[in-house]
Design a protein around this motif. Structure first.
Motif, PDB file in Angstrom:
ATOM      1  N   VAL A  69      20.508  -1.209   5.163  1.00  8.82           N
ATOM      2  CA  VAL A  69      21.310  -1.844   4.249  1.00  8.82           C
ATOM      3  C   VAL A  69      22.845  -1.780   4.805  1.00  8.82           C
ATOM      4  O   VAL A  69      23.317  -0.936   5.338  1.00  8.82           O
ATOM      5  N   ILE A  70      23.404  -3.191   5.058  1.00  3.83           N
ATOM      6  CA  ILE A  70      24.551  -3.145   5.715  1.00  3.83           C
ATOM      7  C   ILE A  70      25.626  -3.539   4.871  1.00  3.83           C
ATOM      8  O   ILE A  70      25.322  -4.850   4.039  1.00  3.83           O
ATOM      9  N   GLY A  71      26.770  -3.090   4.594  1.00  3.45           N
ATOM     10  CA  GLY A  71      27.826  -3.489   3.737  1.00  3.45           C
ATOM     11  C   GLY A  71      28.640  -4.381   4.624  1.00  3.45           C
ATOM     12  O   GLY A  71      28.814  -4.444   5.695  1.00  3.45           O
ATOM     13  N   TYR A  72      29.392  -5.266   3.843  1.00  3.71           N
ATOM     14  CA  TYR A  72      30.296  -6.552   4.398  1.00  3.71           C
ATOM     15  C   TYR A  72      31.451  -6.729   3.530  1.00  3.71           C
ATOM     16  O   TYR A  72      31.309  -6.184   2.363  1.00  3.71           O
ATOM     17  N   GLY A  73      32.533  -7.016   4.548  1.00  5.19           N
ATOM     18  CA  GLY A  73      33.600  -7.403   3.550  1.00  5.19           C
ATOM     19  C   GLY A  73      33.489  -9.156   3.612  1.00  5.19           C
ATOM     20  O   GLY A  73      33.830  -9.638   2.649  1.00  5.19           O
ATOM     21  N   ARG A  74      33.029  -9.793   4.703  1.00  5.85           N
ATOM     22  CA  ARG A  74      32.915 -11.068   4.740  1.00  5.85           C
ATOM     23  C   ARG A  74      31.547 -11.208   5.408  1.00  5.85           C
ATOM     24  O   ARG A  74      31.262 -10.568   6.199  1.00  5.85           O
ATOM     25  N   LEU A  75      30.673 -12.093   4.730  1.00  8.26           N
ATOM     26  CA  LEU A  75      29.316 -12.407   5.213  1.00  8.26           C
ATOM     27  C   LEU A  75      29.312 -13.815   5.669  1.00  8.26           C
ATOM     28  O   LEU A  75      29.741 -14.766   4.962  1.00  8.26           O
ATOM     29  N   VAL A  76      28.585 -13.991   6.816  1.00  8.31           N
ATOM     30  CA  VAL A  76      28.594 -15.352   7.276  1.00  8.31           C
ATOM     31  C   VAL A  76      26.967 -15.719   7.615  1.00  8.31           C
ATOM     32  O   VAL A  76      26.268 -14.936   8.100  1.00  8.31           O
TER      33      VAL A  76
ATOM     34  N   ALA B 181      36.444  -4.384   5.626  1.00  8.50           N
ATOM     35  CA  ALA B 181      37.029  -5.395   6.619  1.00  8.50           C
ATOM     36  C   ALA B 181      35.568  -5.894   7.819  1.00  8.50           C
ATOM     37  O   ALA B 181      35.974  -6.640   8.438  1.00  8.50           O
ATOM     38  N   ARG B 182      34.375  -5.320   7.394  1.00  6.00           N
ATOM     39  CA  ARG B 182      33.544  -5.831   8.419  1.00  6.00           C
ATOM     40  C   ARG B 182      33.047  -7.058   8.137  1.00  6.00           C
ATOM     41  O   ARG B 182      32.802  -7.626   6.810  1.00  6.00           O
ATOM     42  N   VAL B 183      32.784  -7.738   9.392  1.00  5.49           N
ATOM     43  CA  VAL B 183      32.184  -9.242   9.179  1.00  5.49           C
ATOM     44  C   VAL B 183      30.788  -9.107   9.604  1.00  5.49           C
ATOM     45  O   VAL B 183      30.583  -8.496  10.805  1.00  5.49           O
ATOM     46  N   VAL B 184      29.728  -9.504   8.785  1.00  9.40           N
ATOM     47  CA  VAL B 184      28.324  -9.472   9.012  1.00  9.40           C
ATOM     48  C   VAL B 184      27.959 -10.930   9.362  1.00  9.40           C
ATOM     49  O   VAL B 184      28.289 -11.663   8.347  1.00  9.40           O
TER      50      VAL B 184
ATOM     51  N   VAL C  55      16.726  -9.716   4.305  1.00  9.73           N
ATOM     52  CA  VAL C  55      15.810 -10.174   3.137  1.00  9.73           C
ATOM     53  C   VAL C  55      16.434 -10.471   1.651  1.00  9.73           C
ATOM     54  O   VAL C  55      15.884 -11.066   0.935  1.00  9.73           O
ATOM     55  N   ARG C  56      17.535  -9.901   1.724  1.00  8.87           N
ATOM     56  CA  ARG C  56      18.239  -9.885   0.373  1.00  8.87           C
ATOM     57  C   ARG C  56      19.745  -9.806   0.721  1.00  8.87           C
ATOM     58  O   ARG C  56      20.179  -8.931   1.341  1.00  8.87           O
ATOM     59  N   ILE C  57      20.519 -10.473  -0.427  1.00  5.19           N
ATOM     60  CA  ILE C  57      21.943 -10.444  -0.247  1.00  5.19           C
ATOM     61  C   ILE C  57      22.243  -9.851  -1.613  1.00  5.19           C
ATOM     62  O   ILE C  57      22.017 -10.350  -2.490  1.00  5.19           O
ATOM     63  N   ASP C  58      22.967  -8.801  -1.820  1.00  4.30           N
ATOM     64  CA  ASP C  58      23.371  -7.998  -2.731  1.00  4.30           C
ATOM     65  C   ASP C  58      25.019  -8.522  -2.941  1.00  4.30           C
ATOM     66  O   ASP C  58      25.831  -7.769  -2.282  1.00  4.30           O
ATOM     67  N   ARG C  59      25.481  -9.815  -3.495  1.00  2.00           N
ATOM     68  CA  ARG C  59      26.554 -10.115  -3.812  1.00  2.00           C
ATOM     69  C   ARG C  59      27.590  -9.184  -4.412  1.00  2.00           C
ATOM     70  O   ARG C  59      28.858  -8.882  -3.948  1.00  2.00           O
ATOM     71  N   ALA C  60      27.211  -8.665  -5.654  1.00  2.00           N
ATOM     72  CA  ALA C  60      27.831  -7.779  -6.286  1.00  2.00           C
ATOM     73  C   ALA C  60      28.491  -6.386  -5.481  1.00  2.00           C
ATOM     74  O   ALA C  60      29.285  -6.066  -5.666  1.00  2.00           O
ATOM     75  N   GLY C  61      27.418  -5.907  -4.774  1.00  2.00           N
ATOM     76  CA  GLY C  61      27.585  -4.742  -3.946  1.00  2.00           C
ATOM     77  C   GLY C  61      28.005  -5.087  -2.527  1.00  2.00           C
ATOM     78  O   GLY C  61      28.507  -4.080  -1.798  1.00  2.00           O
ATOM     79  N   ARG C  62      28.211  -6.459  -2.147  1.00  2.00           N
ATOM     80  CA  ARG C  62      28.358  -6.736  -0.657  1.00  2.00           C
ATOM     81  C   ARG C  62      27.695  -6.114   0.295  1.00  2.00           C
ATOM     82  O   ARG C  62      28.255  -5.612   1.214  1.00  2.00           O
ATOM     83  N   ARG C  63      26.289  -6.191   0.049  1.00  2.00           N
ATOM     84  CA  ARG C  63      25.448  -5.450   0.965  1.00  2.00           C
ATOM     85  C   ARG C  63      24.287  -6.411   1.372  1.00  2.00           C
ATOM     86  O   ARG C  63      23.971  -7.462   0.528  1.00  2.00           O
ATOM     87  N   VAL C  64      23.984  -6.398   2.502  1.00  2.00           N
ATOM     88  CA  VAL C  64      22.664  -7.138   3.277  1.00  2.00           C
ATOM     89  C   VAL C  64      21.457  -6.082   3.220  1.00  2.00           C
ATOM     90  O   VAL C  64      21.556  -5.218   3.852  1.00  2.00           O
ATOM     91  N   HIS C  65      20.237  -6.422   2.675  1.00  2.00           N
ATOM     92  CA  HIS C  65      19.086  -5.748   2.718  1.00  2.00           C
ATOM     93  C   HIS C  65      18.342  -6.327   3.754  1.00  2.00           C
ATOM     94  O   HIS C  65      18.209  -7.545   3.882  1.00  2.00           O
ATOM     95  N   CYS C  66      17.810  -5.473   4.599  1.00  2.00           N
ATOM     96  CA  CYS C  66      16.913  -5.841   5.786  1.00  2.00           C
ATOM     97  C   CYS C  66      15.487  -5.494   5.717  1.00  2.00           C
ATOM     98  O   CYS C  66      15.327  -4.285   5.246  1.00  2.00           O
ATOM     99  N   ASP C  67      14.518  -6.112   6.650  1.00  2.00           N
ATOM    100  CA  ASP C  67      13.414  -5.601   6.425  1.00  2.00           C
ATOM    101  C   ASP C  67      12.883  -4.438   7.166  1.00  2.00           C
ATOM    102  O   ASP C  67      11.571  -3.823   7.076  1.00  2.00           O
ATOM    103  N   ASP C  68      13.789  -3.911   7.991  1.00  2.00           N
ATOM    104  CA  ASP C  68      13.622  -2.597   8.514  1.00  2.00           C
ATOM    105  C   ASP C  68      13.951  -1.419   7.635  1.00  2.00           C
ATOM    106  O   ASP C  68      14.163  -0.309   8.028  1.00  2.00           O
ATOM    107  N   GLY C  69      14.599  -1.608   6.459  1.00  2.00           N
ATOM    108  CA  GLY C  69      15.065  -0.761   5.411  1.00  2.00           C
ATOM    109  C   GLY C  69      16.498  -0.492   5.385  1.00  2.00           C
ATOM    110  O   GLY C  69      16.876   0.256   4.553  1.00  2.00           O
TER     111      GLY C  69
END
Length: 418
Positions: free
Chosen positions: A89-96, A9-12, A73-87
Motif C-alpha cells: 500500500v503506497i501513500g501519496y500526496g499527488r497521484l498521477v 509530498a510524495r508523487v506516485v 488494483v485500488r485507489i483509496d482517495r479518502a486515505g490517499r493510498r494505492v493498493h497493489c497486487d503484491d499486497g
C-alpha cells in the motif's frame, strides 16, 4: 500487507509507459508503479523491433526508478493510498494516472476473452516479442486494421518473410491521416513489399482448430471468403484504460476527464497520456503524452503551466531491407525500392470553401498537399519528399494567420520545391 509510510509530498505515478517515464525524468523522487516487467520503452519503435531492426534494449527510455511487475488494483482517495497486487500500500500526496490504453478486441466470431494461439494484439513489448517469435519465412499472416499501427505491423511482418494480407474496413489506408491519393501511394508501396491489401473489407470472424488450445487457421470475411492465417494481428485501435479511475469514483467519459492542469475531478489526482481526456479529446498519441507530462511536471513543481491541447504531426517511415522490384509503370517505384517517408498533420480533407494545392512527382514518388481554411493552414500530407515538413508543421502548429502576400504554392515550395 506491506504499507509504506504516507508522505503528503510524495508523487506516485501509476503506469511506466512513455508519459509516466517522462514525468519521472522531470520530477525528482517520483514513485512509479509499472505493470510490465520491462523497463520503460519507446512504443513508437515497436514495429522496428518486430522487423528485427532493433533489439528491445535499443528502444529503452532513460533509466527511471520503477516498481516493475506490480499492478495497482485500488485507489483509496479518502486515505490517499494505492493498493497493489503484491499486497503493498503506497501513500501519496499527488497521484498521477498514466495507465495508457488497451488494444480494442473487435467483436469477431471465434474471439473470446482468451485469444486463440496465433492471434496477437500489437500494443506492448511483450506483444511485439511474442509476434516476432512466431514469424518465419512463408508463414501466412493477416493484419486486421489499416491504420498507422496496422500498416507498421504489416510492413514489419513482410520484412520478416511472412506472406501478409492487410484487411482494412474503410475505403483506404490510414483514413484518419491521409487523403485518398496519398493512401493509394502507401498501398502501392506495401504491395511492392509483397503485402496483399484489401480495403472496404469487413472481417466477420476467425476459424480456429478444435480442442483445449484452439489455434487460428483462417480469417472469415463478411462475404464468406476466407483468408488463410497462421498468425492474425489485431490492429483495430485502442481504448483508454480508465477502469481504475472509474472504480475510484473519478469522472470518466471516453477517458479520464482532466482540466488544463491535468487534474481529474479529484484535485489530488492527475491523469496524462492515452488514458486522459482533455476538452473532449483522447489523443492516443505519443507526442500528446509527452507534452502532457511536461506540463504536469511544471504544475507539480508549483510553476504556472497550462495544457491547451496538442496539434500532432504523424510521421511514418517504412524502410525496405533491400531493393524490391516494382512492376513497370507503378507510381512510387522509387519510393518502394528505397523506403517511404510520410507525414500528415491537421485536417487534410477539404471542406466547402477551402483552398487546396497539390503537387505530385510520379517519377520520384513524391506528393504534397495542403488545405487552407480562411487565412490559416488546416492540414496537409507529404509523401516521399519531406523537405518542406518542418516549415509546414510549424506554420500549422503556431496557428497564425498566413501572410497576405504568401501564395499557396509557396507553402509547398519554400524549400526549393521538387
Amino acid at each position: 500487507m506491506r504499507t509504506q509510510t504516507e508522505n503528503t509530498a510524495r508523487v506516485v505515478v501509476i503506469g511506466a509507459g512513455m508519459a509516466g517515464a517522462r514525468l519521472a525524468a522531470r520530477v525528482p523522487g517520483v514513485t512509479v508503479i509499472g505493470e510490465e516487467s520491462h523497463a520503460p520503452y519507446n512504443r513508437v519503435l515497436l514495429a522496428e523491433v518486430l522487423a528485427g531492426r532493433y533489439e528491445p534494449d535499443v528502444i529503452a527510455l532513460p533509466p527511471a526508478e520503477v516498481r516493475r511487475g506490480v499492478r495497482a488494483v485500488r485507489i483509496d482517495r479518502a486515505g490517499r493510498r494505492v493498493h497493489c497486487d503484491d499486497g503493498s500500500v503506497i501513500g501519496y500526496g499527488r497521484l498521477v494516472l498514466a495507465t495508457g490504453s488497451n488494444p480494442v478486441l473487435p467483436p469477431l466470431r471465434g474471439l473470446g476473452h482468451t485469444l486463440p494461439d496465433g492471434v496477437h494484439p500489437f500494443r506492448t513489448l511483450d506483444d511485439c516479442l511474442a509476434l516476432r517469435a512466431a514469424v518465419r519465412p512463408g508463414v501466412r499472416a493477416v493484419v486486421i486494421g489499416g491504420g498507422l499501427l496496422g500498416v507498421s505491423a504489416a510492413r514489419a511482418l513482410a520484412e520478416g518473410g511472412a506472406q501478409v494480407v492487410l484487411a482494412q474496413q474503410g475505403e483506404h489506408l490510414m483514413e484518419r491521416q491521409l487523403d485518398p491519393e496519398a493512401a493509394g501511394m502507401l498501398r502501392r508501396h506495401l504491395e511492392a513489399l509483397g503485402v496483399e491489401v484489401h480495403t472496404e473489407c469487413r472481417v466477420r470472424g476467425l476459424r480456429c482448430t478444435d480442442g483445449d488450445t484452439p489455434a487460428v487457421r483462417a480469417v472469415e470475411l463478411a462475404d464468406g471468403y476466407e483468408l488463410e492465417a497462421e498468425i492474425t494481428v489485431l490492429a483495430c485501435g485502442v481504448r483508454p484504460r480508465a477502469g481504475l479511475a472509474q472504480a475510484a469514483g473519478l469522472e470518466v467519459r471516453k477517458g479520464i476527464v482532466v482540466d488544463d492542469e491535468l487534474r481529474t475531478s479529484d484535485p489530488y489526482v492527475h491523469a496524462v497520456g492515452d488514458c486522459a481526456e482533455h476538452a473532449g479529446t483522447v489523443y492516443g498519441l505519443a507526442g500528446a503524452a509527452l507534452e502532457q507530462a511536461d506540463v504536469l511536471a511544471e504544475v507539480l513543481a508549483g510553476r504556472p503551466a497550462r495544457y491547451g491541447g496538442t496539434r500532432a504531426l504523424t510521421r511514418l517511415t517504412l524502410r525496405s531491407p533491400a531493393a524490391v522490384p516494382v512492376p513497370a509503370g507503378t507510381t512510387g517505384a522509387t519510393v518502394a525500392s528505397g523506403g517511404l517517408d510520410l507525414a500528415a498533420f491537421g485536417d487534410s480533407r477539404p471542406m466547402p470553401g477551402d483552398d487546396v494545392i497539390r503537387l505530385a512527382d510520379a517519377t520520384r514518388g513524391a506528393y504534397r498537399t495542403v488545405v487552407v481554411r480562411g487565412d490559416r493552414l488546416a492540414g496537409g500530407v507529404l509523401f516521399g519528399d519531406l523537405a518542406a515538413v518542418g516549415t509546414l508543421a510549424r506554420t500549422w502548429q503556431d496557428d497564425d494567420p498566413l501572410p497576405a502576400d504568401m501564395s499557396l504554392l509557396h507553402l509547398l515550395t519554400n524549400d526549393g520545391g521538387f
